[in-house]
Design a protein around this motif. Structure first.
Motif, PDB file in Angstrom:
ATOM      1  N   ALA A 270    -123.424-126.161  77.057  1.00 28.19           N
ATOM      2  CA  ALA A 270    -124.808-125.744  76.825  1.00 28.19           C
ATOM      3  C   ALA A 270    -124.885-124.262  76.496  1.00 28.19           C
ATOM      4  O   ALA A 270    -125.668-123.851  75.631  1.00 28.19           O
ATOM      5  CB  ALA A 270    -125.670-126.072  78.047  1.00 28.19           C
ATOM      6  N   SER A 271    -124.078-123.442  77.163  1.00 27.71           N
ATOM      7  CA  SER A 271    -124.107-122.002  76.873  1.00 27.71           C
ATOM      8  C   SER A 271    -123.531-121.702  75.491  1.00 27.71           C
ATOM      9  O   SER A 271    -123.920-120.739  74.849  1.00 27.71           O
ATOM     10  CB  SER A 271    -123.357-121.224  77.944  1.00 27.71           C
ATOM     11  N   TYR A 272    -122.606-122.538  75.045  1.00 24.25           N
ATOM     12  CA  TYR A 272    -122.044-122.365  73.706  1.00 24.25           C
ATOM     13  C   TYR A 272    -123.061-122.754  72.639  1.00 24.25           C
ATOM     14  O   TYR A 272    -123.154-122.113  71.598  1.00 24.25           O
ATOM     15  CB  TYR A 272    -120.777-123.215  73.570  1.00 24.25           C
ATOM     16  N   VAL A 273    -123.844-123.792  72.890  1.00 22.33           N
ATOM     17  CA  VAL A 273    -124.804-124.307  71.912  1.00 22.33           C
ATOM     18  C   VAL A 273    -126.064-123.443  71.835  1.00 22.33           C
ATOM     19  O   VAL A 273    -126.603-123.223  70.748  1.00 22.33           O
ATOM     20  CB  VAL A 273    -125.168-125.770  72.253  1.00 22.33           C
ATOM     21  N   LEU A 274    -126.531-122.942  72.964  1.00 19.03           N
ATOM     22  CA  LEU A 274    -127.800-122.215  73.017  1.00 19.03           C
ATOM     23  C   LEU A 274    -127.597-120.703  72.947  1.00 19.03           C
ATOM     24  O   LEU A 274    -126.738-120.156  73.635  1.00 19.03           O
ATOM     25  CB  LEU A 274    -128.550-122.566  74.305  1.00 19.03           C
TER      26      LEU A 274
ATOM     27  N   PHE B  51    -144.422-132.994  84.247  1.00 21.32           N
ATOM     28  CA  PHE B  51    -144.300-131.815  85.107  1.00 21.32           C
ATOM     29  C   PHE B  51    -142.900-131.700  85.708  1.00 21.32           C
ATOM     30  O   PHE B  51    -142.482-130.628  86.112  1.00 21.32           O
ATOM     31  CB  PHE B  51    -145.361-131.827  86.214  1.00 21.32           C
ATOM     32  N   LEU B  52    -142.164-132.797  85.749  1.00 22.95           N
ATOM     33  CA  LEU B  52    -140.781-132.745  86.234  1.00 22.95           C
ATOM     34  C   LEU B  52    -139.924-131.845  85.349  1.00 22.95           C
ATOM     35  O   LEU B  52    -138.953-131.238  85.826  1.00 22.95           O
ATOM     36  CB  LEU B  52    -140.189-134.150  86.307  1.00 22.95           C
ATOM     37  N   LEU B  53    -140.279-131.728  84.078  1.00 23.78           N
ATOM     38  CA  LEU B  53    -139.574-130.798  83.192  1.00 23.78           C
ATOM     39  C   LEU B  53    -139.782-129.356  83.637  1.00 23.78           C
ATOM     40  O   LEU B  53    -138.868-128.538  83.574  1.00 23.78           O
ATOM     41  CB  LEU B  53    -140.026-130.987  81.745  1.00 23.78           C
ATOM     42  N   VAL B  54    -140.993-129.055  84.096  1.00 26.46           N
ATOM     43  CA  VAL B  54    -141.282-127.708  84.609  1.00 26.46           C
ATOM     44  C   VAL B  54    -140.447-127.432  85.854  1.00 26.46           C
ATOM     45  O   VAL B  54    -139.905-126.332  86.018  1.00 26.46           O
ATOM     46  CB  VAL B  54    -142.796-127.556  84.909  1.00 26.46           C
ATOM     47  N   ILE B  55    -140.297-128.428  86.707  1.00 26.74           N
ATOM     48  CA  ILE B  55    -139.475-128.260  87.903  1.00 26.74           C
ATOM     49  C   ILE B  55    -138.017-128.021  87.507  1.00 26.74           C
ATOM     50  O   ILE B  55    -137.345-127.164  88.085  1.00 26.74           O
ATOM     51  CB  ILE B  55    -139.615-129.491  88.836  1.00 26.74           C
ATOM     52  N   ASN B  56    -137.532-128.735  86.496  1.00 29.32           N
ATOM     53  CA  ASN B  56    -136.161-128.504  86.015  1.00 29.32           C
ATOM     54  C   ASN B  56    -135.990-127.081  85.492  1.00 29.32           C
ATOM     55  O   ASN B  56    -134.966-126.444  85.744  1.00 29.32           O
ATOM     56  CB  ASN B  56    -135.796-129.512  84.927  1.00 29.32           C
ATOM     57  N   VAL B  57    -136.985-126.593  84.766  1.00 34.75           N
ATOM     58  CA  VAL B  57    -136.925-125.225  84.251  1.00 34.75           C
ATOM     59  C   VAL B  57    -136.889-124.234  85.405  1.00 34.75           C
ATOM     60  O   VAL B  57    -136.106-123.268  85.390  1.00 34.75           O
ATOM     61  CB  VAL B  57    -138.122-124.943  83.311  1.00 34.75           C
TER      62      VAL B  57
ATOM     63  N   ALA C 184    -134.292-122.419  79.045  1.00 31.45           N
ATOM     64  CA  ALA C 184    -134.037-123.109  80.313  1.00 31.45           C
ATOM     65  C   ALA C 184    -134.285-124.611  80.173  1.00 31.45           C
ATOM     66  O   ALA C 184    -133.523-125.429  80.702  1.00 31.45           O
ATOM     67  CB  ALA C 184    -134.904-122.519  81.420  1.00 31.45           C
ATOM     68  N   LEU C 185    -135.331-124.983  79.452  1.00 32.34           N
ATOM     69  CA  LEU C 185    -135.633-126.398  79.246  1.00 32.34           C
ATOM     70  C   LEU C 185    -134.530-127.071  78.431  1.00 32.34           C
ATOM     71  O   LEU C 185    -134.017-128.137  78.815  1.00 32.34           O
ATOM     72  CB  LEU C 185    -136.981-126.564  78.542  1.00 32.34           C
ATOM     73  N   LEU C 186    -134.144-126.450  77.331  1.00 34.47           N
ATOM     74  CA  LEU C 186    -133.075-127.020  76.504  1.00 34.47           C
ATOM     75  C   LEU C 186    -131.757-127.052  77.260  1.00 34.47           C
ATOM     76  O   LEU C 186    -130.977-128.002  77.127  1.00 34.47           O
ATOM     77  CB  LEU C 186    -132.944-126.231  75.204  1.00 34.47           C
ATOM     78  N   PHE C 187    -131.492-126.019  78.065  1.00 34.72           N
ATOM     79  CA  PHE C 187    -130.282-125.987  78.888  1.00 34.72           C
ATOM     80  C   PHE C 187    -130.257-127.169  79.841  1.00 34.72           C
ATOM     81  O   PHE C 187    -129.242-127.859  79.953  1.00 34.72           O
ATOM     82  CB  PHE C 187    -130.212-124.666  79.660  1.00 34.72           C
ATOM     83  N   SER C 188    -131.363-127.420  80.531  1.00 35.07           N
ATOM     84  CA  SER C 188    -131.390-128.526  81.499  1.00 35.07           C
ATOM     85  C   SER C 188    -131.220-129.870  80.802  1.00 35.07           C
ATOM     86  O   SER C 188    -130.542-130.761  81.316  1.00 35.07           O
ATOM     87  CB  SER C 188    -132.676-128.499  82.326  1.00 35.07           C
ATOM     88  N   ILE C 189    -131.791-130.013  79.612  1.00 34.89           N
ATOM     89  CA  ILE C 189    -131.655-131.269  78.868  1.00 34.89           C
ATOM     90  C   ILE C 189    -130.208-131.460  78.409  1.00 34.89           C
ATOM     91  O   ILE C 189    -129.628-132.543  78.574  1.00 34.89           O
ATOM     92  CB  ILE C 189    -132.628-131.306  77.674  1.00 34.89           C
ATOM     93  N   ILE C 190    -129.603-130.400  77.867  1.00 35.63           N
ATOM     94  CA  ILE C 190    -128.220-130.501  77.385  1.00 35.63           C
ATOM     95  C   ILE C 190    -127.263-130.784  78.535  1.00 35.63           C
ATOM     96  O   ILE C 190    -126.375-131.634  78.420  1.00 35.63           O
ATOM     97  CB  ILE C 190    -127.819-129.229  76.612  1.00 35.63           C
ATOM     98  N   VAL C 191    -127.446-130.090  79.653  1.00 35.33           N
ATOM     99  CA  VAL C 191    -126.568-130.322  80.807  1.00 35.33           C
ATOM    100  C   VAL C 191    -126.713-131.759  81.305  1.00 35.33           C
ATOM    101  O   VAL C 191    -125.714-132.418  81.615  1.00 35.33           O
ATOM    102  CB  VAL C 191    -126.845-129.295  81.934  1.00 35.33           C
TER     103      VAL C 191
ATOM    104  N   THR D 173    -127.170-115.834  82.563  1.00 39.53           N
ATOM    105  CA  THR D 173    -128.522-115.450  82.166  1.00 39.53           C
ATOM    106  C   THR D 173    -129.143-116.535  81.303  1.00 39.53           C
ATOM    107  O   THR D 173    -128.468-117.158  80.476  1.00 39.53           O
ATOM    108  CB  THR D 173    -128.522-114.123  81.382  1.00 39.53           C
ATOM    109  N   VAL D 174    -130.428-116.737  81.524  1.00 42.14           N
ATOM    110  CA  VAL D 174    -131.216-117.666  80.718  1.00 42.14           C
ATOM    111  C   VAL D 174    -132.451-116.895  80.264  1.00 42.14           C
ATOM    112  O   VAL D 174    -133.244-116.450  81.082  1.00 42.14           O
ATOM    113  CB  VAL D 174    -131.625-118.915  81.532  1.00 42.14           C
TER     114      VAL D 174
END
Length: 116
Positions: A18-22, A66-72, A93-100, A86-87
């Motif tokens: 995820a860190s490589y992609v984002l 709203f669960l997406l907000v909690i993930n962020v 943060a949202l894309l990171f959580s989805i990719i992970v 760092t995010v």
């Protein structure tokens, strides 16, 4: 214990991918990725269930979005806790959580029979 170790390593690999992609996510080393995986595991185990229970009315009204907000929030807290991780911004943060989540699911699916 072996299952926890393997799950942490799978999550660390997902963090590195995820860190490589984002562009908005930075992980300095493999050790940092392992620390991020451990912190995310702890936050998801202890803090996330409390947040989900406290926000049930909002989650129902938003049909679960709203669960997406909690993930962020969990990802942003992890970036505050772990040095050299760092995010930048909520979208990262949202894309990171989805990719992970996706990468972890794929790796778990491919290796499930090997460590069960």
């Amino acid at each position: 214990m072996i299952r926890f170790f393997l799950k942490t390593m799978v999550t660390a690999v997902a963090v590195l991918i995820a860190s490589y992609v984002l562009d908005g996510v930075s992980v300095d080393s493999t050790l940092t990725a392992i620390l991020v995986a451990i912190v995310l595991g702890l936050l998801n185990s202890f803090i996330k269930p409390i947040l989900i229970i406290l926000t049930i009315p909002i989650t129902i009204v938003t049909l679960g979005l709203f669960l997406l907000v909690i993930n962020v929030l969990i990802v942003k807290w992890a970036s505050e806790i772990v040095p050299n991780f760092t995010v930048n911004g909520w979208w990262s943060a949202l894309l990171f959580s989805i990719i992970v989540s996706v990468v972890t699911s794929i790796i778990d699916g491919l290796t499930k029979s090997q460590y069960e």
